[in-house]
Write a protein that holds these residues in place. Structure first.
Motif, PDB file in Angstrom:
ATOM      1  N   HIS A 308       8.839   1.243   8.795  1.00 54.64           N
ATOM      2  CA  HIS A 308       7.796   1.914   8.651  1.00 54.64           C
ATOM      3  C   HIS A 308       7.326   2.568   9.844  1.00 54.64           C
ATOM      4  O   HIS A 308       7.879   2.136  11.125  1.00 54.64           O
ATOM      5  CB  HIS A 308       6.544   1.337   8.095  1.00 54.64           C
ATOM      6  CG  HIS A 308       6.862   0.648   6.650  1.00 54.64           C
ATOM      7  ND1 HIS A 308       7.572   1.338   5.759  1.00 54.64           N
ATOM      8  CD2 HIS A 308       6.551  -0.524   6.170  1.00 54.64           C
ATOM      9  CE1 HIS A 308       7.620   0.447   4.539  1.00 54.64           C
ATOM     10  NE2 HIS A 308       7.035  -0.473   4.821  1.00 54.64           N
ATOM     11  N   GLN A 313      -0.642   5.270   8.789  1.00 52.91           N
ATOM     12  CA  GLN A 313      -0.823   4.075   7.858  1.00 52.91           C
ATOM     13  C   GLN A 313      -2.717   3.900   8.166  1.00 52.91           C
ATOM     14  O   GLN A 313      -3.009   4.282   8.964  1.00 52.91           O
ATOM     15  CB  GLN A 313      -0.332   2.932   8.435  1.00 52.91           C
ATOM     16  CG  GLN A 313       1.227   2.835   8.041  1.00 52.91           C
ATOM     17  CD  GLN A 313       1.810   1.364   8.624  1.00 52.91           C
ATOM     18  OE1 GLN A 313       1.299   0.963   9.344  1.00 52.91           O
ATOM     19  NE2 GLN A 313       2.849   0.929   7.642  1.00 52.91           N
ATOM     20  N   HIS A 318      -2.720  -2.222   6.742  1.00 53.03           N
ATOM     21  CA  HIS A 318      -1.791  -2.741   7.759  1.00 53.03           C
ATOM     22  C   HIS A 318      -1.993  -4.198   8.153  1.00 53.03           C
ATOM     23  O   HIS A 318      -1.047  -5.103   7.940  1.00 53.03           O
ATOM     24  CB  HIS A 318      -1.758  -1.864   8.971  1.00 53.03           C
ATOM     25  CG  HIS A 318      -0.653  -2.413  10.080  1.00 53.03           C
ATOM     26  ND1 HIS A 318       0.364  -1.594  10.108  1.00 53.03           N
ATOM     27  CD2 HIS A 318      -0.625  -3.508  10.888  1.00 53.03           C
ATOM     28  CE1 HIS A 318       1.189  -2.249  11.105  1.00 53.03           C
ATOM     29  NE2 HIS A 318       0.415  -3.220  11.475  1.00 53.03           N
ATOM     30  N   PRO A 377       5.081   5.852   6.375  1.00 55.92           N
ATOM     31  CA  PRO A 377       4.047   4.934   6.412  1.00 55.92           C
ATOM     32  C   PRO A 377       4.205   3.917   5.360  1.00 55.92           C
ATOM     33  O   PRO A 377       3.718   2.649   5.541  1.00 55.92           O
ATOM     34  CB  PRO A 377       2.796   5.620   6.291  1.00 55.92           C
ATOM     35  CG  PRO A 377       3.036   6.752   5.954  1.00 55.92           C
ATOM     36  CD  PRO A 377       4.521   7.193   6.070  1.00 55.92           C
ATOM     37  N   TYR A 381       0.754   1.412   2.344  1.00 56.77           N
ATOM     38  CA  TYR A 381      -0.117   1.584   3.562  1.00 56.77           C
ATOM     39  C   TYR A 381      -0.564   2.649   3.998  1.00 56.77           C
ATOM     40  O   TYR A 381      -1.074   2.928   5.090  1.00 56.77           O
ATOM     41  CB  TYR A 381       0.617   0.635   4.751  1.00 56.77           C
ATOM     42  CG  TYR A 381       1.296  -0.446   4.548  1.00 56.77           C
ATOM     43  CD1 TYR A 381       0.536  -1.595   4.312  1.00 56.77           C
ATOM     44  CD2 TYR A 381       2.564  -0.639   4.024  1.00 56.77           C
ATOM     45  CE1 TYR A 381       0.998  -2.803   3.776  1.00 56.77           C
ATOM     46  CE2 TYR A 381       2.989  -1.876   3.584  1.00 56.77           C
ATOM     47  CZ  TYR A 381       2.227  -2.997   3.716  1.00 56.77           C
ATOM     48  OH  TYR A 381       3.005  -4.218   3.257  1.00 56.77           O
ATOM     49  N   ARG A 382      -0.188   3.741   3.207  1.00 54.81           N
ATOM     50  CA  ARG A 382      -0.524   5.260   3.745  1.00 54.81           C
ATOM     51  C   ARG A 382      -1.793   5.548   3.646  1.00 54.81           C
ATOM     52  O   ARG A 382      -2.763   4.979   2.925  1.00 54.81           O
ATOM     53  CB  ARG A 382       0.194   6.089   2.646  1.00 54.81           C
ATOM     54  CG  ARG A 382      -0.077   7.533   2.927  1.00 54.81           C
ATOM     55  CD  ARG A 382       0.601   8.510   2.124  1.00 54.81           C
ATOM     56  NE  ARG A 382       2.013   8.331   2.045  1.00 54.81           N
ATOM     57  CZ  ARG A 382       3.180   8.906   2.695  1.00 54.81           C
ATOM     58  NH1 ARG A 382       2.676   9.376   3.599  1.00 54.81           N
ATOM     59  NH2 ARG A 382       4.345   8.711   2.381  1.00 54.81           N
TER      60      ARG A 382
END
Length: 387
Positions: A308, A313, A318, A377, A381-382
């Protein structure tokens, strides 16, 4: 870290913000061991007092715990979720120098180039002092630079040597977290990077750090003279020596750190490898491998599907998967892979393995899945930017 009393309230708020948004790797505690505090001659008392007043611990020491468990700190995997004995600040199972190295990837000491120190923090101007910066000694400066880089990294690349029209000069800390050195955390430095390229950078770094730990590269060696493509690309424009990279501000013999740089470099190896098992850093296949690594006595871990990249993120998402809870989730069935691989690396180190011996296993640890894909990402987690 002498902060003005008038800034205490603003600093305390900053610590609280940092507690909720700091995108570290597998989490580390805010304070080093007491031994590290003595060696660096940098007391953590003010930071500890403010964090204690708030009742806030910035992060839990997950990296430290994985490392102690990897050194066979007591306990059984079935009890890991509730047994926190090995997560204390001064457990003392793994060497304090190894722990210093494990923390280095997140908290490398650095100095600012001319013109980089004008960082405004919570209404206070120029909070950075012209000396080596560590989180423990200049936390307001550190946080200010961190948040400033987090914002700038959304539109510009943060680099060291490879400057382009759309890049800005970073320091060792901002480059590690947001820029061209994200391979220190088992991640790609940007989206759409082919996994073969990210893997190559990670293995180059591990080769460098392992060779420092095995005395194949000496502390006095200039980075620009090391025959390693990744080290050349990211540090070849500097006049830094190996000792400057790891121990800036305390390179002197009197500190004792230079005499333990082998353990410090080994700790840095552990950090990079451990991070590759954090779901926010890399996606691996759901199940670990069952085959023995070629040229090694150890079993292959789960192959990597994607490295990633942090730039797009969401920091809170995260952090959730870098937590102790996430690390211990599989412990009912087996030790977490990060712990098992750390144990294997400790075994290689204790056997005095040179890079030629360790490389086969580390290449196996970073085996790519047949379903490999370029970096992103990660959909889980975007970050969703508000319009």
């Amino acid at each position: 870290m002498n902060l003005l009393a008038a800034a205490s309230r603003g600093f305390a708020l900053g610590i609280l913000l940092l507690a909720t948004s700091w995108a570290s790797a597998f989490q580390i505690g805010p304070l080093g061991t007491q031994h590290e505090e003595r060696l660096t001659n940098e007391p953590n008392s003010t930071l500890a007092r403010i964090a204690g007043t708030l009742g806030v611990l910035i992060k839990t020491p997950v990296h430290e715990e994985i490392t102690h468990l990897g050194k066979w700190c007591g306990g059984e995997h079935i009890n890991l979720a509730t047994d926190t004995y090995c997560s204390g600040r001064d457990v003392g199972v793994a060497s304090p120098y190894v722990i210093y190295g494990v923390r280095w990837n997140d908290l490398p000491p650095f100095r600012l180039e001319e013109g980089q120190g004008n960082c405004d923090y919570m209404g206070h101007r120029n909070v950075c002092k012209p000396q080596t910066i560590r989180f423990s000694t200049q936390p307001a400066c550190w946080h200010c630079l961190f948040k400033d880089a987090e914002r700038k990294a959304r539109t510009k690349a943060i680099v060291g040597c490879n400057k382009t029209a759309n890049s800005i000069q970073g320091n060792l800390m901002t480059r590690s977290h947001f820029g061209d050195l994200q391979f220190l955390h088992g991640m790609a430095h940007a989206a759409d990077i082919h996994p073969v390229d990210t893997r190559a950078e990670i293995l180059d770094w591990l080769e460098f750090a392992w060779k420092v730990s095995s005395k194949e590269i000496l502390p006095s060696t200039y980075l620009k003279n090391i025959d390693n493509p990744t080290i050349q690309r990211h540090f070849g424009c500097t006049e830094w020596k190996v000792v400057d990279l790891y121990l800036l501000g305390r390179q002197d013999s009197a500190s004792g750190l230079i005499h333990q740089i082998r353990d410090i470099a080994f700790g840095s190896v552990l950090h990079t490898v451990q991070d590759s098992f954090a779901a926010a850093h890399a996606e691996r296949e759901p199940q670990p491998g069952a085959e023995q690594c070629e040229g090694s006595a150890f079993v292959s871990p789960a192959p990597i599907v994607e490295f990633h990249s942090y730039g797009a993120q969401d920091g809170a998402l995260h952090d959730h998967d870098d937590s102790r809870e996430a690390m211990t989730a599989v412990a009912q069935d087996r030790w977490p892979e990060a712990v098992q691989v750390t144990r294997n690396l400790f075994e290689l180190q204790s056997d005095g393995a040179k890079w030629a011996d360790a490389s086969s296993y580390l290449q196996c640890v970073f085996t790519l899945s047949e379903r490999r894909r370029s970096s992103s990402p990660g959909e889980t987690y975007r970050r969703i930017d508000k319009p």
